[in-house]
Design an enzyme around this catalytic site. Structure first.
Site, short mmCIF file in Angstrom:
data_model
loop_
_atom_site.label_atom_id
_atom_site.label_comp_id
_atom_site.label_asym_id
_atom_site.label_seq_id
_atom_site.Cartn_x
_atom_site.Cartn_y
_atom_site.Cartn_z
N ARG A 28 -48.59 5.87 -33.70
CA ARG A 28 -48.03 7.22 -33.72
C ARG A 28 -47.25 7.42 -35.01
O ARG A 28 -46.63 6.50 -35.52
CB ARG A 28 -47.08 7.44 -32.53
CG ARG A 28 -47.79 7.58 -31.21
CD ARG A 28 -46.80 7.91 -30.10
NE ARG A 28 -45.94 6.82 -29.77
CZ ARG A 28 -44.69 6.69 -30.17
NH1 ARG A 28 -44.12 7.63 -30.90
NH2 ARG A 28 -43.96 5.65 -29.83
N TYR B 127 -55.95 8.23 -34.16
CA TYR B 127 -55.30 7.23 -33.31
C TYR B 127 -54.82 7.87 -32.00
O TYR B 127 -54.28 9.00 -32.00
CB TYR B 127 -54.11 6.59 -34.06
CG TYR B 127 -53.24 5.81 -33.12
CD1 TYR B 127 -53.63 4.55 -32.69
CD2 TYR B 127 -52.09 6.36 -32.59
CE1 TYR B 127 -52.88 3.85 -31.76
CE2 TYR B 127 -51.32 5.67 -31.66
CZ TYR B 127 -51.73 4.42 -31.25
OH TYR B 127 -50.99 3.75 -30.32
N LYS C 187 -49.04 11.82 -25.01
CA LYS C 187 -47.65 12.02 -25.44
C LYS C 187 -47.38 13.50 -25.73
O LYS C 187 -46.31 14.02 -25.44
CB LYS C 187 -47.35 11.19 -26.68
CG LYS C 187 -47.59 9.71 -26.48
CD LYS C 187 -46.71 9.16 -25.40
CE LYS C 187 -46.89 7.66 -25.28
NZ LYS C 187 -46.03 7.09 -24.24
N HIS D 21 -41.00 9.44 -19.49
CA HIS D 21 -41.73 8.30 -20.04
C HIS D 21 -41.49 7.10 -19.11
O HIS D 21 -40.73 6.19 -19.44
CB HIS D 21 -41.18 8.02 -21.45
CG HIS D 21 -41.99 7.07 -22.26
ND1 HIS D 21 -41.48 6.42 -23.36
CD2 HIS D 21 -43.28 6.65 -22.16
CE1 HIS D 21 -42.42 5.65 -23.90
NE2 HIS D 21 -43.51 5.77 -23.18
N SER E 183 -41.31 2.39 -25.85
CA SER E 183 -42.68 1.96 -26.08
C SER E 183 -42.76 0.45 -26.30
O SER E 183 -41.89 -0.13 -26.97
CB SER E 183 -43.23 2.66 -27.33
OG SER E 183 -43.12 4.04 -27.18
N CYS F 70 -42.31 -2.13 -24.41
CA CYS F 70 -41.25 -2.99 -23.84
C CYS F 70 -41.65 -3.54 -22.48
O CYS F 70 -40.81 -3.98 -21.71
CB CYS F 70 -39.95 -2.21 -23.68
SG CYS F 70 -39.07 -1.97 -25.20
N ASP G 7 -47.12 4.62 -17.67
CA ASP G 7 -46.51 5.19 -18.87
C ASP G 7 -45.76 6.51 -18.65
O ASP G 7 -44.74 6.74 -19.27
CB ASP G 7 -47.60 5.39 -19.93
CG ASP G 7 -47.05 5.63 -21.33
OD1 ASP G 7 -46.04 4.98 -21.69
OD2 ASP G 7 -47.60 6.47 -22.07
N ARG H 68 -55.05 -1.69 -28.89
CA ARG H 68 -54.98 -1.05 -27.57
C ARG H 68 -56.24 -1.30 -26.73
O ARG H 68 -57.31 -1.52 -27.27
CB ARG H 68 -54.85 0.48 -27.77
CG ARG H 68 -53.57 0.90 -28.48
CD ARG H 68 -52.42 0.88 -27.54
NE ARG H 68 -51.16 1.18 -28.19
CZ ARG H 68 -50.15 1.79 -27.59
NH1 ARG H 68 -50.24 2.20 -26.34
NH2 ARG H 68 -49.02 1.98 -28.23
C1 OXD Z 1 -46.15 4.68 -26.59
C2 OXD Z 1 -47.43 4.54 -25.87
O1 OXD Z 1 -46.14 4.66 -27.83
O2 OXD Z 1 -47.41 4.53 -24.63
O3 OXD Z 1 -45.13 4.81 -25.91
O4 OXD Z 1 -48.49 4.48 -26.50
MN MN Z 2 -45.48 5.03 -23.81
#
Ligand code: OXD
Ligand code: MN
Length: 602
Positions: free
Chosen positions: A77, A217, A226, A246, A268, A270, A293, A385
């Site tokens: 991102r 991406y 998002k 989130h 993100s 974590c 997510d 990913r």
């Molecule tokens: C993030 C994702 O960046 O879930 O939080 O991809």
């Molecule tokens: Mn996320």
């Protein structure tokens, strides 16, 4: 050019006019109206294989799965190219990049003019949330990326099925995406088209539009995720009295068969996916995954808060995922997966750092280069990913697609904190929980471009995803109790799996052993355990955390639960500094919470 409107399924003039307008603007060679069928999935995958974007994986080892290697400049991102185009800068607030809507639109219209020449435009109607849920919302994404169309097919409910609930409504979120690389006369295509010099991820919250240019991406291009399900949805949620967060959602069942649902916000990368799919180390306990997510939450007429997962699939971080850390994710990825920027094995399968204890002797890395364990760069990109359907997860919750949503008993806030923050503590009430959520911080990760490993405050893990002024967002959290009674609200907890000892090693084993913390939370929700009051909240009293079968030294446990007043006074000062950012928009209740904390620490 004829546009293949699905006239037998829909008479939605607003939709057809909008698509026709975008065709006139972007001037694609063809329009493909996505029906969401399996045949279409195969067709898109085949097309991407032919264009060199995807490589099919070994069909015996990983059936019906593909690998994409992105342009190395398009791997995450791009927060500095992400804009909130609200009427006034103050509506975007201090944590977002603001652009004046008319000026931004003019700039985008110039970029989108003819941007799809030589390409196909895909039109993807999609629904966020179970199709007939009251909380579900519909969007339509147009894109010139077949990779995006394929990914949307894996991660959203999309295609013909969405046209019925949409009916003739013009209330769909308009999502416009282009790779920004038209193929004019004689131009050669590349496997991963993009336009890194001209990247814009622009949100128009007032008119519910998203325009994204120059990146393929996921986080920048799968606009349902998002951009819509968090940034635009957070504005809709504020206006309509619900919450777009989130957060993962999991179902936790105790050995007696009683079940509670928990939502948890972590920044993100974590470990949300690991927690959502966890295999508990405690016998008889079960975790099932509703989402990994994003959660949309609403207080219903019975006064309880219910959650749905707006998504239908996972777009998860691959590195670190293994049979030791997340067996359910590994089993989800056995077939029908789209991988991006992982490494490839000589027999046509995939590999990433942390997948196996031993590194394979020879790989092709995410850039397509030869790789051996001696190589100085990682084989998979740290933000590599996997994209797969949620239904493939062996621990998917039976209610994950239930239009009624699932009732939430507890909300967790977490971050990567090497010091200061104990393993778990409970907030006194909703306002105190909101205070804790507003202060969470974490070391930055590879999910966004920028420096990795810096501690940054990330209120409710929403810093990059809140579509309006974050101070007003916190005020919205504080308004939620007005629609119910305190006893019906979820209890709020903070967790930190990442505390380190003096030797720099993690004190807590994490992963399946996090079930021990979930168990304490589950039982606190049932009124069990007295806990130990501390100035920051209630931590488990000695003996309350189930440590059976775990070889943890007394010293480690003490440090994990430690609330060091001096460290917390420094923390309170840092929270005070963080709050300056919100100026007059900081709700007075949070200032009061901070003052109370300071008094308790004095
Ligand atoms: C993030 C994702 O960046 O879930 O939080 O991809
Ligand atoms: Mn996320």
């Amino acid at each position: 050019m004829t546009i293949p409107f699905p006239l037998q399924l829909s008479q939605n003039e607003a939709l057809f006019d909008w698509v026709a307008g975008k065709v006139a603007l972007c001037r694609p060679d063809n329009v493909h109206w996505c029906d969401g069928s399996d045949e279409e999935y195969q067709f898109l995958a085949q097309k991407l294989v032919e264009s060199g974007t995807l490589a099919p994986l070994n069909s015996e080892l990983r059936p019906n799965s593909f690998l994409a290697r992105s342009d190395p400049r398009d791997v995450a991102r791009v927060e500095d190219r992400t804009f909130i185009c609200s009427k006034r800068p103050v509506d975007a607030g201090p944590t977002n990049n603001w652009r004046q809507p008319k000026a931004m639109k003019a700039q985008l219209l110039a970029l989108f003019d003819g941007c799809m020449q030589g390409r196909t435009m895909y039109v993807i109607p999609f629904c966020l949330g179970p199709l007939d849920s009251r909380i579900a919302r519909i969007g339509v994404e147009i894109t010139d990326s077949a990779y995006v169309a394929l990914s949307m097919r894996l991660t959203t409910r999309c295609g013909d099925a969405v046209l019925r609930p949409l009916g003739e409504s013009d209330g769909f979120v308009r999502c416009v995406h282009s790779l920004g690389m038209p193929l004019g006369e004689g131009a050669e295509d590349v496997p991963w088209p993009c336009n890194p010099e001209n990247r814009y991820i622009a949100h128009f919250p007032d008119s519910r539009q998203i325009w994204s240019f120059g990146s393929g991406y996921g986080g920048n291009a799968l606009l349902a995720k998002k951009c819509f399900a968090l940034r635009v949805a957070s504005v809709m949620a504020r206006d309509e009295g619900w919450m777009a967060e989130h957060m993962l959602i999991l179902g936790l069942t105790n050995p007696q068969g009683e079940k509670k649902y928990i939502a948890a916000a972590f920044p993100s990368a974590c470990g949300k996916t690991n927690l959502a799919m966890m295999t508990p180390s405690l016998p008889g306990w079960k975790v099932e995954c509703v989402g990994d997510d994003i959660a949309w939450l609403r207080v219903k007429a019975d006064g309880r808060m219910y959650a749905v997962n707006p998504e239908f699939g996972f777009f998860g971080v691959a590195p670190g995922t293994s049979y030791a850390t997340n067996p359910n994710a590994m089993d989800t990825l056995k077939r029908d997966v789209l991988f991006t920027n992982v490494a490839q094995t000589p027999d046509g399968d995939v590999w990433w750092e942390g997948m196996t204890r031993e590194k394979p002797p020879h790989l092709t890395d995410w850039r397509g280069e030869e790789w051996t364990p001696e190589s100085e760069t990682p084989a998979a990109h740290p933000n590599a990913r996997f994209t797969a359907r949620a239904s493939q997860c062996p621990s998917i919750d039976p209610a994950y697609d239930d239009p009624r949503g699932v009732p939430i008993s507890a909300i967790l806030f977490g971050g990567r904190r090497p010091g200061t923050v104990p393993l778990v503590f409970e907030a006194r009430d909703w306002a105190h929980g909101t205070f804790i959520g507003s202060t969470i911080a974490s070391e930055t990760t590879a999910a966004a471009s920028g420096q990795v490993g810096q501690i940054r405050r990330d209120p409710m893990a929403m810093l990059p995803f809140c579509g309006y002024h974050m101070g007003d967002y916190l005020a919205h959290w504080l308004d939620i109790p007005s629609s119910t009674t305190p006893d019906k609200l979820p209890k709020i907890f903070a967790v930190n799996w990442f505390r380190k000892g003096e030797d720099g090693k993690f004190l807590w084993p994490g992963f399946g052993d996090n079930a021990r913390v979930l168990k304490w939370i589950f039982e606190r929700c049932d009124g069990q355990h007295a806990g130990r009051e501390t100035p920051i909240g209630t931590v488990p009293a000695h003996g309350e955390l189930d440590l059976s079968g775990l070889n943890l030294s007394d010293g480690a446990l003490e440090t994990l639960m430690e609330v060091d007043s001096e460290a917390w006074r420094i923390e309170a000062t840092s929270i005070r500094e963080h709050y300056v950012l919100f100026g007059e928009h900081l709700p007075f209740e949070l200032r009061d919470e901070l003052e109370e904390l300071e008094k308790r620490l004095a």
